[in-house]
Design an enzyme around this catalytic site. Structure first.
Site, PDB file in Angstrom:
ATOM      1  N   CYS A  78       0.781  -1.242   0.000  1.00 33.26           N
ATOM      2  CA  CYS A  78       0.000   0.000   0.000  1.00 33.26           C
ATOM      3  C   CYS A  78       0.811   1.289   0.000  1.00 33.26           C
ATOM      4  CB  CYS A  78      -0.970  -0.013   1.172  1.00 33.26           C
ATOM      5  SG  CYS A  78      -0.270  -0.727   2.676  1.00 33.26           S
ATOM      6  N   HIS A 141      -1.416   7.252   4.315  1.00 32.95           N
ATOM      7  CA  HIS A 141      -0.415   6.188   4.388  1.00 32.95           C
ATOM      8  C   HIS A 141       0.971   6.563   3.869  1.00 32.95           C
ATOM      9  CE1 HIS A 141      -0.398   1.546   4.882  1.00 32.95           C
ATOM     10  NE2 HIS A 141      -0.449   2.176   6.027  1.00 32.95           N
TER      11      HIS A 141
END
Length: 523
Positions: A78, A141
């Site tokens: 990710c 993130h």
């Protein structure tokens, strides 16, 4: 705002906007929406063959736009893939990798010290030159410390969280992840923003949808071009959906999450049409990496015919569902065989906005405009499959050469962590790092999308393919200047103990003493 009210507003705006849509649609600066899913696999959409056919809105989006069956992420995990999308650069260039061990995936858990470097130029920073208002909704993130957050890197607004929605935690060993509204936290997962891990119920996707519709409406009313980065994370384990969607899918809870995300995309496209700005808005849908098949069928999706999944550089880990939509600009119902990556969204978005990519650094992403407009043969683009600091494989045309193979270690495999469940291929899905640089494993992905049958090294086909790929690899390595690795160091003291805004909520927690260490990345 509930679902019925959203639908009523869309109908109302459709009636109002039909009177002035022709006038409002003469924009010279298109809006841009990138919809990024989390751990959604290539095989999760009906248009890609999912047999339950539970994604009518995404299937309709494809019918009205262009499907990319050969679209890739820049990394099978990710954080690095998101960094590459927003910088247009491979993780090994933008610093989202580790050198703590060879060929290890790394990301940004709460204990990570690093994050996106100030030296990197992100897509929203460039779009500001054209007056774009930029918003991210959902998962960031790219680092959770204050100087790493979205508003420090070109975004004007943010509603979402800096990390995955893991938890709940007890607040003494580890804090629950904060949810931000712009630069201030407004609560934490499992506290103010509930996720019931037992039932799978959470209203987060609905909240993210409402935030998206509201942003689109207000920027349109102000007649300002906008960039919306909608990064919902419901398909990342632990998967969740709102009460209306729970129990609806034939595929279980993961399918419920997909159905709600599909519905949300449909609502956003309907909103654009209702406001009369659909022809002024470029929308691209894709995912950050392949389905996390190691989580099991109740918590993960499908990678279709492809080998393995998230964390691996086999096709299941890096080939993504991808749809481009822009009525009046992208021919409806088309399929492009163009090879593409999330990094191309950086260059393509800037091209759509009438801007050039930064010229002071190497940008890996290419402008896909020729493919989107169905002009000519498109652009020739190799695909580089990196795992940490190692180039594991390269695709050129239909041929993919593996220079290293590895799924995960025997130690992890024997503990029940399986990146390729039911798909072990002898000599390919190896549990030790196997080097093939002297004689790469080469597959023809058209004939063999599952990477099961390496082409014999004694054939002319192998030699011709190897010759083409070798030239690409040599050029790539010659020009490669790795960035400073940002994902090497961890420290419990840097976790989300006291995020900005915690004082107002009485949610500040005491951090432990700083004791940094080299992060351990097992795979």
């Amino acid at each position: 705002m509930d679902v019925c009210l959203i639908q009523t507003l869309i109908l109302f705006c459709s009636l109002i906007c039909c009177f002035w849509a022709d006038t409002a649609s003469n924009k010279s600066t298109p809006n841009i929406i990138i919809i990024l899913m989390d751990d959604m696999g290539w095989g999760d959409l009906g248009v890609f063959g999912q047999p339950s056919k539970e994604t009518p809105n995404l299937d309709s989006m494809a019918a009205q736009g262009m499907l990319f069956p050969n679209f890739y992420t820049a990394n099978p995990l990710c954080s690095p893939s998101r960094a590459s999308l927003l910088t247009g650069r491979l993780p090994v260039r933008n610093g989202f990798y580790t050198t703590n061990a060879h060929a290890r995936n790394a990301y940004t858990p709460q204990e990570i010290v690093g994050g996106i470097s100030r030296d990197e130029i992100l897509l929203p920073q460039v779009l500001k030159k054209k007056g774009y208002v930029n918003k991210i909704i959902g998962k960031w993130h790219l680092g959770h410390r204050a100087h790493h957050l979205p508003l420090e890197h070109g975004f004007d607004e943010w509603f979402g969280a800096p990390n995955c929605h893991f938890g709940p935690y007890n607040s003494s060993d580890r804090p629950n992840v904060p949810v931000y509204n712009n630069s201030q936290m407004v609560g934490r997962y499992y506290e103010e923003f509930g996720i019931d891990k037992k039932t799978g119920e959470s209203n987060l996707t609905q909240i993210y949808l409402e935030e998206g519709l509201d942003f689109i409406f207000h920027q349109n009313m102000a007649q300002r071009p906008f960039f919306l980065y909608w990064a919902a994370d419901a398909t990342h384990a632990p998967v969740y959906a709102s009460k209306r969607f729970l129990g609806k899918s034939q595929r279980g809870r993961y399918g419920d999450a997909v159905m709600e995300l599909d519905y949300s995309v449909g609502q956003m496209l309907a909103w654009l049409r209702a406001l009369g700005i659909d022809k002024d808005t470029f929308v691209f849908f894709t995912s950050d990496n392949g389905a996390a098949v190691m989580s099991g069928p109740k918590q993960s999706g499908s990678n279709g015919p492809f080998l393995c999944g998230k964390e691996t550089t086999f096709e299941g880990g890096m080939r993504e569902p991808a749809i481009a939509w822009w009525p009046g600009h992208i021919p409806a119902g088309t399929v492009s065989q163009q090879l593409g990556t999330v990094m191309d969204l950086f260059s393509t978005s800037l091209s759509v906005a009438g801007l050039s990519v930064p010229d002071d650094r190497l940008i890996d992403g290419l402008d896909l405009s020729p493919a989107l407009q169905h002009r000519g043969r498109g652009v020739l683009e190799p695909i580089f499959y990196y795992r940490g600091n190692e180039m594991m494989a390269v695709r050129v045309g239909p041929y993919k050469a593996h220079y290293w193979t590895w799924s995960n270690s025997w130690e992890e495999f024997n503990r029940g962590i399986n990146f390729c469940p039911g798909q072990e291929v002898a000599g390919v899905t190896t549990h030790t790092q196997q080097e093939h640089t002297m004689q790469p494993l080469i597959f023809h992905l058209g004939r063999d999308p599952g990477e099961k049958y390496p082409i014999s090294a004694v054939t002319k086909e192998y030699q011709d393919a190897l010759s083409r790929i070798t030239a690409v690899v040599e050029k790539h390595k010659k020009g490669l200047v790795p960035g400073v690795p940002q994902l090497n160091m961890c420290d419990m003291a840097v976790m989300n103990w006291a995020p900005p805004g915690c004082e107002k909520l009485g949610k500040c927690l005491k951090a432990p003493k700083s004791q940094p260490w080299k992060c351990d990345w097992p795979h």
